[in-house]
Design a protein around this motif. Structure first.
Motif, mmCIF file in Angstrom:
data_model
loop_
_atom_site.group_PDB
_atom_site.id
_atom_site.type_symbol
_atom_site.label_atom_id
_atom_site.label_comp_id
_atom_site.label_asym_id
_atom_site.label_seq_id
_atom_site.Cartn_x
_atom_site.Cartn_y
_atom_site.Cartn_z
ATOM 1 N N ASP A 20 38.159 36.978 30.896
ATOM 2 C CA ASP A 20 38.964 36.896 29.713
ATOM 3 C C ASP A 20 38.164 37.722 28.665
ATOM 4 O OD1 ASP A 20 40.437 36.757 27.177
ATOM 5 O OD2 ASP A 20 41.325 35.021 28.061
ATOM 6 N N LEU A 21 38.305 38.875 28.056
ATOM 7 C CA LEU A 21 37.481 39.662 27.325
ATOM 8 C C LEU A 21 37.809 38.697 25.871
ATOM 9 C CD1 LEU A 21 38.266 43.238 28.565
ATOM 10 C CD2 LEU A 21 36.139 42.219 28.307
ATOM 11 N N LEU A 22 38.580 38.292 25.321
ATOM 12 C CA LEU A 22 38.702 37.725 24.154
ATOM 13 C C LEU A 22 38.077 36.417 23.961
ATOM 14 C CD1 LEU A 22 40.453 38.195 21.657
ATOM 15 C CD2 LEU A 22 42.235 36.707 22.506
ATOM 16 N N SER A 23 37.816 35.693 25.029
ATOM 17 C CA SER A 23 36.996 34.526 25.097
ATOM 18 C C SER A 23 35.693 34.672 25.735
ATOM 19 C CB SER A 23 37.646 33.401 25.776
ATOM 20 O OG SER A 23 37.786 33.610 27.276
ATOM 21 N N GLY A 24 35.473 35.925 26.188
ATOM 22 C CA GLY A 24 34.156 36.159 26.938
ATOM 23 C C GLY A 24 34.064 35.621 28.521
ATOM 24 N N GLU A 25 34.970 34.764 28.690
ATOM 25 C CA GLU A 25 34.882 33.921 29.948
ATOM 26 C C GLU A 25 34.841 34.860 31.176
ATOM 27 O OE1 GLU A 25 37.445 30.512 30.016
ATOM 28 O OE2 GLU A 25 36.670 29.970 32.116
ATOM 29 N N GLY A 26 34.044 34.731 32.128
ATOM 30 C CA GLY A 26 33.908 35.292 33.343
ATOM 31 C C GLY A 26 33.375 36.894 33.178
ATOM 32 N N ILE A 27 33.057 37.268 31.986
ATOM 33 C CA ILE A 27 32.643 38.621 31.810
ATOM 34 C C ILE A 27 31.364 38.912 32.225
ATOM 35 C CG2 ILE A 27 32.371 40.621 30.159
ATOM 36 C CD1 ILE A 27 35.578 39.364 30.848
ATOM 37 N N ASP A 28 30.325 38.149 32.197
ATOM 38 C CA ASP A 28 28.932 38.352 32.647
ATOM 39 C C ASP A 28 29.091 38.476 33.991
ATOM 40 O OD1 ASP A 28 27.540 38.551 30.204
ATOM 41 O OD2 ASP A 28 27.456 36.319 30.142
ATOM 42 N N ALA A 29 29.877 37.624 34.673
ATOM 43 C CA ALA A 29 29.791 37.797 36.301
ATOM 44 C C ALA A 29 30.520 39.179 36.636
ATOM 45 C CB ALA A 29 30.700 36.442 36.648
ATOM 46 N N ALA A 30 31.579 39.366 35.771
ATOM 47 C CA ALA A 30 32.252 40.770 36.165
ATOM 48 C C ALA A 30 31.481 41.966 35.978
ATOM 49 C CB ALA A 30 33.656 40.830 35.225
ATOM 50 N N LEU A 31 30.391 41.860 35.216
ATOM 51 C CA LEU A 31 29.760 43.072 34.751
ATOM 52 C C LEU A 31 28.311 43.028 35.573
ATOM 53 C CD1 LEU A 31 29.823 43.358 30.957
ATOM 54 C CD2 LEU A 31 30.583 44.987 32.636
ATOM 55 N N ASP A 32 27.902 42.103 36.289
ATOM 56 C CA ASP A 32 26.924 42.108 37.272
ATOM 57 C C ASP A 32 27.008 43.173 38.271
ATOM 58 O OD1 ASP A 32 24.373 40.887 38.028
ATOM 59 O OD2 ASP A 32 25.599 39.720 39.643
ATOM 60 N N GLY A 33 25.729 43.819 38.160
ATOM 61 C CA GLY A 33 25.754 45.144 39.154
ATOM 62 C C GLY A 33 26.587 46.416 38.684
ATOM 63 N N ILE A 34 27.057 46.274 37.772
ATOM 64 C CA ILE A 34 28.147 47.208 37.214
ATOM 65 C C ILE A 34 27.491 48.438 36.442
ATOM 66 C CG2 ILE A 34 30.205 47.985 35.666
ATOM 67 C CD1 ILE A 34 30.999 46.686 38.490
ATOM 68 N N ASP A 35 27.660 49.572 36.941
ATOM 69 C CA ASP A 35 27.237 51.140 36.276
ATOM 70 C C ASP A 35 27.996 51.485 35.282
ATOM 71 O OD1 ASP A 35 25.260 53.541 36.710
ATOM 72 O OD2 ASP A 35 27.223 54.288 36.396
ATOM 73 N N THR A 36 29.223 51.403 35.397
ATOM 74 C CA THR A 36 30.190 52.203 34.515
ATOM 75 C C THR A 36 31.432 51.340 34.301
ATOM 76 O OG1 THR A 36 29.522 54.296 35.253
ATOM 77 C CG2 THR A 36 31.743 54.255 33.995
#
Ligand SMILES: NC(=O)c1ccc[n+]([C@@H]2O[C@H](COP(=O)([O-])OP(=O)(O)OC[C@H]3O[C@@H](n4cnc5c(N)ncnc54)[C@H](OP(=O)(O)O)[C@@H]3O)[C@@H](O)[C@H]2O)c1
Length: 253
Positions: free
Chosen positions: A49-65
């Motif tokens: 959830d981008l609004l709370s920030g929950e789960g966003i670090d994991a979602a971005l792990d290893g992401i280039d774009t």
């Protein structure tokens, strides 16, 4: 070159097209949603959830774009969500955030547009690699201005207002081309293949539905309509889209 790409708003009108297009182009796609998408869907989902920030670090792990298609309406939530995305992208050392913006947001005083302008400013000030692409109205949105009037004996349109609607399939192609380009800052605005008056679009809609209802064109006051009447929502010099409104309607009936 295949890149690791996170698509926010992946369940949305635009985002689901971008997931398909980026996958087809050979990128390693991760699709973000607030909901859990269990089972085989052919898509690698991340829950966050981008609004709370929950789960966003994991979602971005290893992401280039990141292709940022998520949006949540008019109350400034998109600004908070973008700030959370920018902070997480900084931690994850993401190379490029591609932001889907709208043509004319600095000249049409809609609160939703003001929030989008704030997001553009936050990205520009972030020091992170980013790409801002402003796009005209999607066919889906124009169609909605008519379909919500289904119980009205006539279709109401706004006098003097024109649109250059674009198909989300064309937008997805454009966004995927921006992945390869890398961080480019603000790129050229893009629009659909042709500009039409609101009432012309209404007649195309009625024709596609076999309806004989009338189209009524009203002069409306106010700064938002004045902004639209000025053509601030148009990019006639850059008609990138290939699928016209009539073609879109023919496919969606
Ligand atoms: N509509 C137009 O004519 C037009 C024109 C130019 C540009 N744009 C821009 O294009 C972008 C996409 O628009 P759209 O019409 O495709 O949007 P949409 O169909 O309303 O989809 C919104 C998406 O945002 C996700 N979302 C909402 N809140 C979230 C949150 N807190 N955290 C994570 N995800 C969240 C939703 O996913 P879940 O519910 O699965 O979480 C959903 O997939 C927007 O930035 C819009 O401003 C639109």
């Amino acid at each position: 070159m295949a890149r690791d790409v996170l698509i926010t708003g992946a369940t949305g009108t635009l985002g689901h097209r971008v997931v398909g297009e980026a996958t087809e182009a050979g990128h390693h796609v991760r699709a973000l949603s607030r909901k859990s998408h269990v089972g085989y869907t052919g898509v690698h989902w991340a829950q966050g959830d981008l609004l709370s920030g929950e789960g966003i670090d994991a979602a971005l792990d290893g992401i280039d774009t990141v292709i940022h298609c998520a949006t949540q309406g008019t109350r400034g939530k998109d600004v908070v969500s973008a700030d959370n995305l920018i902070s997480a992208a900084r931690r994850a050392k993401t190379a490029n955030i591609v932001y889907v913006s709208i043509v004319g947001i600095d000249r049409i005083p809609l609160p939703y547009y003001t929030a989008k302008l704030r997001v553009e400013e936050a990205l520009t000030a972030s020091g992170l690699g980013h790409t801002i692409t402003r796009i005209t109205q999607f066919h889906d949105l124009i169609e909605t201005t008519f379909s919500i009037q289904r119980f009205s004996p006539a279709l109401f349109t706004v006098k003097g207002v024109r649109f250059q609607p674009i198909d989300t399939r064309d937008v997805a192609t454009h966004l995927v081309s921006l992945i390869d380009r890398g961080p480019a800052g603000r790129v050229d605005d893009i629009g659909g293949p042709a500009v039409f008056a609101h009432d012309e679009l209404a007649r195309m809609y009625l024709t596609s539905r076999g309806s004989r209802r009338r189209v009524l064109t009203l002069p409306l006051p106010g700064g938002i309509v004045a902004g639209l009447r000025s053509g601030a929502n148009l990019v006639p010099a850059n008609p990138v889209g290939t699928i016209g409104f009539a073609q879109y309607l023919a496919r969606s009936t």
